[in-house]
Design a protein around this motif. Structure first.
Motif, PDB file in Angstrom:
ATOM      1  N   MET A   1      -2.743   4.139 -16.328  1.00  0.00           N
ATOM      2  CA  MET A   1      -2.835   4.507 -14.911  1.00  0.00           C
ATOM      3  C   MET A   1      -2.454   3.319 -14.022  1.00  0.00           C
ATOM      4  SD  MET A   1      -3.253   7.488 -14.189  1.00  0.00           S
ATOM      5  CE  MET A   1      -3.688   8.698 -13.018  1.00  0.00           C
ATOM      6  N   GLU A   2      -3.039   2.168 -14.375  1.00  0.00           N
ATOM      7  CA  GLU A   2      -2.768   0.934 -13.640  1.00  0.00           C
ATOM      8  C   GLU A   2      -1.279   0.577 -13.732  1.00  0.00           C
ATOM      9  OE1 GLU A   2      -3.706  -1.992 -11.080  1.00  0.00           O
ATOM     10  OE2 GLU A   2      -5.008  -0.355 -11.727  1.00  0.00           O
ATOM     11  N   GLU A   3      -0.762   0.788 -14.936  1.00  0.00           N
ATOM     12  CA  GLU A   3       0.652   0.503 -15.202  1.00  0.00           C
ATOM     13  C   GLU A   3       1.554   1.353 -14.307  1.00  0.00           C
ATOM     14  OE1 GLU A   3       2.799   0.952 -19.171  1.00  0.00           O
ATOM     15  OE2 GLU A   3       1.276  -0.582 -19.546  1.00  0.00           O
ATOM     16  N   GLU A   4       1.210   2.626 -14.234  1.00  0.00           N
ATOM     17  CA  GLU A   4       1.967   3.573 -13.401  1.00  0.00           C
ATOM     18  C   GLU A   4       2.001   3.111 -11.953  1.00  0.00           C
ATOM     19  OE1 GLU A   4       0.884   7.757 -13.420  1.00  0.00           O
ATOM     20  OE2 GLU A   4       1.159   7.722 -15.598  1.00  0.00           O
ATOM     21  N   LYS A   5       0.858   2.637 -11.503  1.00  0.00           N
ATOM     22  CA  LYS A   5       0.722   2.161 -10.116  1.00  0.00           C
ATOM     23  C   LYS A   5       1.664   0.986  -9.877  1.00  0.00           C
ATOM     24  CE  LYS A   5      -3.801   2.861  -8.248  1.00  0.00           C
ATOM     25  NZ  LYS A   5      -5.114   2.245  -8.123  1.00  0.00           N
ATOM     26  N   ILE A   6       1.685   0.079 -10.852  1.00  0.00           N
ATOM     27  CA  ILE A   6       2.534  -1.110 -10.727  1.00  0.00           C
ATOM     28  C   ILE A   6       4.005  -0.706 -10.701  1.00  0.00           C
ATOM     29  CG2 ILE A   6       3.259  -3.275 -11.859  1.00  0.00           C
ATOM     30  CD1 ILE A   6       0.327  -3.408 -12.973  1.00  0.00           C
ATOM     31  N   VAL A   7       4.370   0.197 -11.605  1.00  0.00           N
ATOM     32  CA  VAL A   7       5.767   0.668 -11.664  1.00  0.00           C
ATOM     33  C   VAL A   7       6.154   1.296 -10.325  1.00  0.00           C
ATOM     34  CG1 VAL A   7       7.347   2.336 -12.749  1.00  0.00           C
ATOM     35  CG2 VAL A   7       5.808   0.970 -14.174  1.00  0.00           C
ATOM     36  N   ARG A   8       5.267   2.119  -9.799  1.00  0.00           N
ATOM     37  CA  ARG A   8       5.543   2.783  -8.523  1.00  0.00           C
ATOM     38  C   ARG A   8       5.698   1.765  -7.396  1.00  0.00           C
ATOM     39  NH1 ARG A   8       1.964   7.009  -8.911  1.00  0.00           N
ATOM     40  NH2 ARG A   8       0.399   5.940  -7.683  1.00  0.00           N
ATOM     41  N   ALA A   9       4.835   0.762  -7.426  1.00  0.00           N
ATOM     42  CA  ALA A   9       4.890  -0.279  -6.381  1.00  0.00           C
ATOM     43  C   ALA A   9       6.198  -1.067  -6.475  1.00  0.00           C
ATOM     44  CB  ALA A   9       3.697  -1.221  -6.529  1.00  0.00           C
ATOM     45  N   VAL A  10       6.628  -1.339  -7.700  1.00  0.00           N
ATOM     46  CA  VAL A  10       7.886  -2.088  -7.887  1.00  0.00           C
ATOM     47  C   VAL A  10       9.059  -1.253  -7.372  1.00  0.00           C
ATOM     48  CG1 VAL A  10       9.484  -3.036  -9.620  1.00  0.00           C
ATOM     49  CG2 VAL A  10       7.042  -3.507  -9.809  1.00  0.00           C
ATOM     50  N   LYS A  11       9.058   0.030  -7.711  1.00  0.00           N
ATOM     51  CA  LYS A  11      10.132   0.922  -7.255  1.00  0.00           C
ATOM     52  C   LYS A  11      10.193   0.970  -5.728  1.00  0.00           C
ATOM     53  CE  LYS A  11      10.445   4.030 -11.230  1.00  0.00           C
ATOM     54  NZ  LYS A  11      10.161   5.376 -11.741  1.00  0.00           N
ATOM     55  N   GLU A  12       9.017   1.071  -5.121  1.00  0.00           N
ATOM     56  CA  GLU A  12       8.931   1.086  -3.653  1.00  0.00           C
ATOM     57  C   GLU A  12       9.523  -0.188  -3.074  1.00  0.00           C
ATOM     58  OE1 GLU A  12       7.387   3.295  -1.237  1.00  0.00           O
ATOM     59  OE2 GLU A  12       7.720   4.699  -2.874  1.00  0.00           O
ATOM     60  N   GLU A  13       9.189  -1.291  -3.712  1.00  0.00           N
ATOM     61  CA  GLU A  13       9.654  -2.599  -3.264  1.00  0.00           C
ATOM     62  C   GLU A  13      11.188  -2.683  -3.347  1.00  0.00           C
ATOM     63  OE1 GLU A  13       7.732  -4.870  -1.944  1.00  0.00           O
ATOM     64  OE2 GLU A  13       9.448  -6.214  -1.639  1.00  0.00           O
ATOM     65  N   VAL A  14      11.724  -2.188  -4.454  1.00  0.00           N
ATOM     66  CA  VAL A  14      13.187  -2.191  -4.655  1.00  0.00           C
ATOM     67  C   VAL A  14      13.862  -1.371  -3.555  1.00  0.00           C
ATOM     68  CG1 VAL A  14      15.037  -1.336  -6.185  1.00  0.00           C
ATOM     69  CG2 VAL A  14      13.094  -2.579  -7.152  1.00  0.00           C
ATOM     70  N   MET A  15      13.301  -0.196  -3.269  1.00  0.00           N
ATOM     71  CA  MET A  15      13.895   0.686  -2.252  1.00  0.00           C
ATOM     72  C   MET A  15      13.767   0.075  -0.854  1.00  0.00           C
ATOM     73  SD  MET A  15      13.075   4.580  -3.437  1.00  0.00           S
ATOM     74  CE  MET A  15      11.373   4.427  -3.938  1.00  0.00           C
ATOM     75  N   ASN A  16      12.611  -0.517  -0.576  1.00  0.00           N
ATOM     76  CA  ASN A  16      12.413  -1.133   0.745  1.00  0.00           C
ATOM     77  C   ASN A  16      13.370  -2.308   0.948  1.00  0.00           C
ATOM     78  OD1 ASN A  16      10.419   0.629   1.463  1.00  0.00           O
ATOM     79  ND2 ASN A  16       8.746  -0.692   0.771  1.00  0.00           N
ATOM     80  N   GLU A  17      13.525  -3.075  -0.105  1.00  0.00           N
ATOM     81  CA  GLU A  17      14.414  -4.245  -0.028  1.00  0.00           C
ATOM     82  C   GLU A  17      15.858  -3.800   0.236  1.00  0.00           C
ATOM     83  OE1 GLU A  17      15.788  -7.657  -2.974  1.00  0.00           O
ATOM     84  OE2 GLU A  17      13.637  -7.206  -3.166  1.00  0.00           O
ATOM     85  N   ALA A  18      16.280  -2.741  -0.477  1.00  0.00           N
ATOM     86  CA  ALA A  18      17.643  -2.217  -0.290  1.00  0.00           C
ATOM     87  C   ALA A  18      17.824  -1.706   1.132  1.00  0.00           C
ATOM     88  CB  ALA A  18      17.917  -1.105  -1.295  1.00  0.00           C
ATOM     89  N   PHE A  19      16.794  -1.027   1.638  1.00  0.00           N
ATOM     90  CA  PHE A  19      16.849  -0.475   2.986  1.00  0.00           C
ATOM     91  C   PHE A  19      17.008  -1.600   4.030  1.00  0.00           C
ATOM     92  CE2 PHE A  19      14.695   1.143   6.835  1.00  0.00           C
ATOM     93  CZ  PHE A  19      15.492   2.249   7.062  1.00  0.00           C
TER      94      PHE A  19
END
Lengths: 172, 144
Positions: A1-19
């Protein structure tokens, strides 16, 4: 569960950075940004087509952690019907122009609207790549107007509401 | 003067040297031809030849997929429609047809934007386009 959260946070970060990168690039390029939605990671740009008076809306969206999409509408299904355009000729001309000109990707959305689109993988997102792909859009619109439309009949205006509606539906 | 011309030739050939390097890094089977490079790809057990040409200032990657005439006449509109729909639906996938009705999967890279990451992404879209073509367009050949 914790892992999923981290993965989601990283993905969000990647998308925000690209934006943020895209916003920075558009400012460097001095484009006319008319709408920015940080929540949806969507930017709307008004782009002048060389040799024409009107401006076209270009939608830019970071739609997942892998891809950035840019697109503009050329003809709505409605317009095609109204113009009485022969479908075979339209499709043929779009595919010919896609082949004959570099980086012109014409497409049909599920509603049958004609679009020009460009995609960039986020791993390959740099200013040079973005600039090249972005400017392919107004160039393709110009080519469409000058090479395809004369074959198809007279040009008609595309309704603003229809464009907005389509833009709202894209990538959802 | 001759030296300057030689230098220009080297600089102009540089993008293509990069392509050869990238293909080697990607462990592709390829052969140099007069106008560019042909890469041998195996997709679902079938061999395909991907052509890469340097059409200054563009690197063009394309793969012939057949001809519109291979499809029943009453299905050709549907074929073209499908190609444009797939372009919409899938990131970086693009199709085109030439004057003779030959169908291609096609990608272009501006020489200034040519990096390994960009090349890998654009090149990868071509074999993927073949898979889509086989799955979504080829059934129309049988009038399905």
């Amino acid at each position: 569960m914790e892992e999923e959260k981290i993965v989601r946070a990283v993905k969000e970060e990647v998308m925000n950075e690209a934006f943020e990168k895209v916003l920075k690039y558009l400012n460097w390029m001095k484009r006319e940004i008319i709408d920015v939605s940080k929540d949806d990671r969507v930017i709307l740009v008004l782009e002048k087509i060389r040799g024409y008076e009107d401006k076209v809306k270009v939608l830019i969206k970071v739609f997942n952690e892998n891809w950035l999409g840019m697109m503009a509408m050329l003809l709505s299904r409605e317009d095609i019907r109204r113009l009485g355009v022969e479908e075979r000729i339209l499709l043929q001309q779009l595919l010919k122009l896609s082949f004959n000109a570099a980086e012109f990707n014409f497409a049909l959305d599920p509603e049958g609207n004609v679009l020009i689109k460009e995609d960039i993988h986020l791993a390959a997102l740099s200013f040079d790549v973005f600039e090249e792909e972005y400017f392919a859009i107004p160039s393709a619109i110009k080519a469409f107007r000058e090479k395809v439309l004369p074959i198809l009949k007279e040009q008609k205006e595309i309704s603003e509401n229809k464009l907005r509606e389509i833009i709202d539906d894209l990538y959802t | 003067m001759r030296e300057v011309i030689r230098m220009i030739e080297i600089v102009e050939a540089y993008p293509f040297v990069k392509v050869l390097k990238y293909l080697t890094l990607l462990q592709k089977k390829f052969e140099k031809t007069q106008g560019g490079v042909v890469v041998i790809e195996e997709i679902d057990g079938e061999e395909y030849k991907v052509v890469i040409k340097y059409l200054k200032p563009w690197i063009r990657i394309y793969l012939p997929l057949g001809n519109l005439k291979d499809f029943p006449e009453e299905k050709r509109n549907e074929v073209m429609e499908k190609l444009l729909q797939l372009t919409f639906e899938y990131a970086e996938v693009s199709f085109g047809i030439d004057e003779d009705g030959n169908i291609f999967a096609v990608e272009d890279i501006y020489q200034e934007a040519l990096t390994m990451d960009v090349f890998e992404e654009e090149y990868g879209a071509v074999p993927f386009a073949v898979e889509l073509f086989k799955k979504e367009v080829m059934p129309l050949k049988e009038g399905k």
